[in-house]
Structure formats: C-alpha cells, structure tokens
Design an enzyme around this catalytic site. Structure first.
Site, PDB file in Angstrom:
ATOM      1  N   ASP A  27       0.882  -1.163   0.000  1.00 18.47           N
ATOM      2  CA  ASP A  27       0.000   0.000   0.000  1.00 18.47           C
ATOM      3  C   ASP A  27       0.928   1.223   0.000  1.00 18.47           C
ATOM      4  OD1 ASP A  27      -2.333   1.625   0.446  1.00 18.47           O
ATOM      5  OD2 ASP A  27      -1.717   1.756   2.545  1.00 18.47           O
ATOM      6  N   ASP A  29      -0.045   5.061   0.914  1.00 15.13           N
ATOM      7  CA  ASP A  29      -0.253   5.984   2.038  1.00 15.13           C
ATOM      8  C   ASP A  29      -0.227   5.229   3.365  1.00 15.13           C
ATOM      9  OD1 ASP A  29      -1.419   8.722   0.727  1.00 15.13           O
ATOM     10  OD2 ASP A  29      -2.115   6.997  -0.395  1.00 15.13           O
ATOM     11  N   TRP A  43      -8.880  17.775   4.421  1.00 17.29           N
ATOM     12  CA  TRP A  43     -10.290  17.512   4.760  1.00 17.29           C
ATOM     13  C   TRP A  43     -10.773  18.474   5.837  1.00 17.29           C
ATOM     14  CZ3 TRP A  43     -13.013  15.448   1.308  1.00 17.29           C
ATOM     15  CH2 TRP A  43     -12.686  14.277   0.625  1.00 17.29           C
ATOM     16  N   ARG A  63      -8.657   5.931   6.223  1.00 13.17           N
ATOM     17  CA  ARG A  63      -7.498   5.161   5.760  1.00 13.17           C
ATOM     18  C   ARG A  63      -7.915   4.107   4.745  1.00 13.17           C
ATOM     19  NH1 ARG A  63      -2.578   5.141   8.642  1.00 13.17           N
ATOM     20  NH2 ARG A  63      -2.880   6.337  10.533  1.00 13.17           N
ATOM     21  N   VAL A  65      -9.661   4.272   2.243  1.00 18.54           N
ATOM     22  CA  VAL A  65     -10.983   4.489   1.640  1.00 18.54           C
ATOM     23  C   VAL A  65     -10.843   5.512   0.508  1.00 18.54           C
ATOM     24  CG1 VAL A  65     -13.318   5.312   2.144  1.00 18.54           C
ATOM     25  CG2 VAL A  65     -12.066   3.984   3.857  1.00 18.54           C
ATOM     26  N   SER A  70     -14.578   8.681   1.186  1.00 22.80           N
ATOM     27  CA  SER A  70     -14.120   9.472   2.341  1.00 22.80           C
ATOM     28  C   SER A  70     -15.033  10.681   2.516  1.00 22.80           C
ATOM     29  CB  SER A  70     -12.685   9.971   2.122  1.00 22.80           C
ATOM     30  OG  SER A  70     -11.792   8.897   2.036  1.00 22.80           O
ATOM     31  N   LYS A 135      -5.590   8.147  -6.236  1.00 22.09           N
ATOM     32  CA  LYS A 135      -5.402   8.613  -7.615  1.00 22.09           C
ATOM     33  C   LYS A 135      -4.155   9.479  -7.720  1.00 22.09           C
ATOM     34  CE  LYS A 135     -10.219   8.300  -8.853  1.00 22.09           C
ATOM     35  NZ  LYS A 135     -11.322   8.785  -9.629  1.00 22.09           N
TER      36      LYS A 135
HETATM   37  C1  G6P Z   1      -5.430   6.170   0.365  1.00 19.57           C
HETATM   38  C2  G6P Z   1      -5.614   6.904   1.688  1.00 19.57           C
HETATM   39  C3  G6P Z   1      -7.044   7.388   1.820  1.00 19.57           C
HETATM   40  C4  G6P Z   1      -7.437   8.210   0.602  1.00 19.57           C
HETATM   41  C5  G6P Z   1      -7.306   7.373  -0.647  1.00 19.57           C
HETATM   42  C6  G6P Z   1      -7.637   8.143  -1.912  1.00 19.57           C
HETATM   43  O1  G6P Z   1      -5.996   4.935   0.428  1.00 19.57           O
HETATM   44  O2  G6P Z   1      -5.332   6.040   2.778  1.00 19.57           O
HETATM   45  O3  G6P Z   1      -7.150   8.158   3.003  1.00 19.57           O
HETATM   46  O4  G6P Z   1      -8.780   8.679   0.723  1.00 19.57           O
HETATM   47  O5  G6P Z   1      -5.950   6.906  -0.739  1.00 19.57           O
HETATM   48  O6  G6P Z   1      -6.654   9.124  -2.087  1.00 19.57           O
HETATM   49  P1  G6P Z   1      -6.634  10.215  -3.217  1.00 19.57           P
HETATM   50  O7  G6P Z   1      -5.201  10.654  -3.249  1.00 19.57           O
HETATM   51  O8  G6P Z   1      -7.061   9.559  -4.507  1.00 19.57           O
HETATM   52  O9  G6P Z   1      -7.558  11.291  -2.823  1.00 19.57           O
HETATM   53 MG    MG Z   2      -2.755   3.081   3.572  1.00 19.00          MG
END
Ligand code: G6P
Ligand code: MG
Length: 238
Positions: A27, A29, A43, A63, A65, A70, A135
C-alpha cells in the site's frame, strides 16, 4: 518481539519455500510514506468551510478508503444534503489543497525500513508492486523519488471498486504476472487487510492495522528491518 517473530517467520518461509511468495504488494499511504497529516489538513479545511464536524478520529476512518467514499463519511456528519455535482466540487477542492501540501513531500518522507526492504526483496528476485486506492499515486511516487522502482503499479486510477474490494490487489498481481496466493500485501488500513484477504493473499498489518484480527502478520512498523540479518537468525533458529 512479536514483530520480529512474524518477520522471522515470513522470511524463513520465503527462504525455505514453504510459502511460495513471489511478490510483495505495498500500500502507499501509511506504508511507503505518511500522508495522513496532509489528508487530515485538507479535509479539515473543507469541513471547516462547510461547517461540518471533523476530527482526527474521523480521519482515521478514511485510511484506505477512496476519495469520494471518504467524502461521504465526512458528509454523514452534516444535516445538509449535497448533490452529486456539489460533492464532486468538494472532492476537487480537497484534492487541490492536498496536492498543494504534497508538493512538500520528498525522499526524506519515505517511512523507515522501506528502502532496505525494497532493495532486499529485489535482491531475492521477489517482485514488488504498489496497490493503492489513491489517484495521486504517480504524483506521490514521483515526489519521493520511487516512480520507477516498482515492477507494477495498481492505483485509484485503474480500478472501479475501492478497498475493501479486492480489485486493486488482484490487478497488481495480474500486472506482475503472479497468482494471488503468491502475494503478500503490506497494509496500514483495515479496508486494505480485508481487500488483501478477499484477494486470497497474505496480509501484513502495520501501524493501526496491526490491530486487525484478520491480518496474517502484525507489526508496529518495519523500521530497522534488515532482511540479511533476519535470514541469518533464521538459519540459527532452523
Ligand atoms: C489512500 C488513503 C485514503 C485516501 C485514498 C484516496 O488509500 O489512505 O485516506 O482517501 O488513498 O486518495 P486520493 O489521493 O485519490 O484522494
Ligand atoms: Mg494506507
């Protein structure tokens, strides 16, 4: 102690061939780099502007999501009903703030132990991939200087169903040309552990995911991980 035991076991199994692991899917993040604070700040700004209650405990629930899911979690704390186009604009505003913050990321933000682990896995011909809901994966990898280090990248841009759906990890395995059961996923989110298990993969829960009941291995973090050292220890143990 627990962390070391599980690592010994993983590396012993890889080495002895008792568990045919040919790929590790990371993963992004919270595993490769900590972006939690930037997600929180972005946020929080949006929530404050919209007069919606938001705190770090709610942020924890985001996390793994997807961005739109989110936002739905955040908007569940509001009485106002948002249209799809309003939600899209809010998500875009959040992402603009978040990307501005991501400009600060550098290789210094790669979490402890990651570089050593990547080098050691490569040296053992174990494939490495990213499996992330984000993304912003290409941008983040570029910022931290790891854009060309992975054998495959499956991210929020290439999937329809976000974690806990298995899609992102199955896609990473497909890109790598390996079977799901040959993969270990390293995750910091319950949604990610669920996704890995749904994909038929082994799941290592780190950080807050170390509490996940269904993680196959549980570690506080992977700092100080030295695979060569651990393999030596395994030789003694075996
Ligand atoms: C990761 C993070 C999430 C986040 C998601 C989408 O999984 O843990 O907290 O909402 O990525 O991230 P993005 O960069 O596409 O907004
Ligand atoms: Mg993560």
């Amino acid at each position: 102690m627990c962390r070391d035991w599980w690592l010994h076991r993983l590396l012993f199994d890889i080495r002895m061939g008792t568990m045919k692991i040919s790929a590790v899917i990371f993963d992004l993040d919270g595993v490769i780099v900590s972006t939690d604070e930037y997600h929180y700040q972005a946020w929080k700004q949006i929530s404050d502007q919209e007069n919606i209650y938001f705190d770090r405990a709610i942020n924890e629930r985001l996390r793994g999501v997807s961005r739109m899911e989110s936002l739905d979690i955040i908007l569940s704390h509001s009485d106002k009903v948002y249209s799809e186009s309003e939600k899209y604009l809010l998500a875009q505003r959040k992402n603009d703030i978040y990307c501005e913050l991501l400009n600060k990321l550098s290789a210094n933000d790669i979490l402890p132990g990651i570089i050593n682990l990547l080098i050691s896995l490569k040296a053992r011909d174990i494939k490495i991939a990213i499996g992330s809901s984000s993304k912003n994966t290409p941008f983040i990898l570029d910022q931290i200087g790891l854009a060309t280090n992975f054998d495959a990248i499956a991210d929020g841009n290439s999937i329809k169903n976000s974690m806990p759906d298995s899609e992102v990890f199955l896609l990473a395995a497909e890109f790598l040309g390996v079977q799901p059961e040959e993969c270990v996923v390293i995750e910091d989110a319950q949604a990610g552990i669920d996704a890995a298990k749904a994909a038929g993969m082994k799941a290592v829960g780190i950080g807050s995911a170390a509490k996940c009941f269904n993680a196959d291995m549980k570690l506080n973090d992977i700092s100080n991980l030295d695979i060569d050292h651990l393999l030596e220890v395994n030789e003694i143990r075996s």
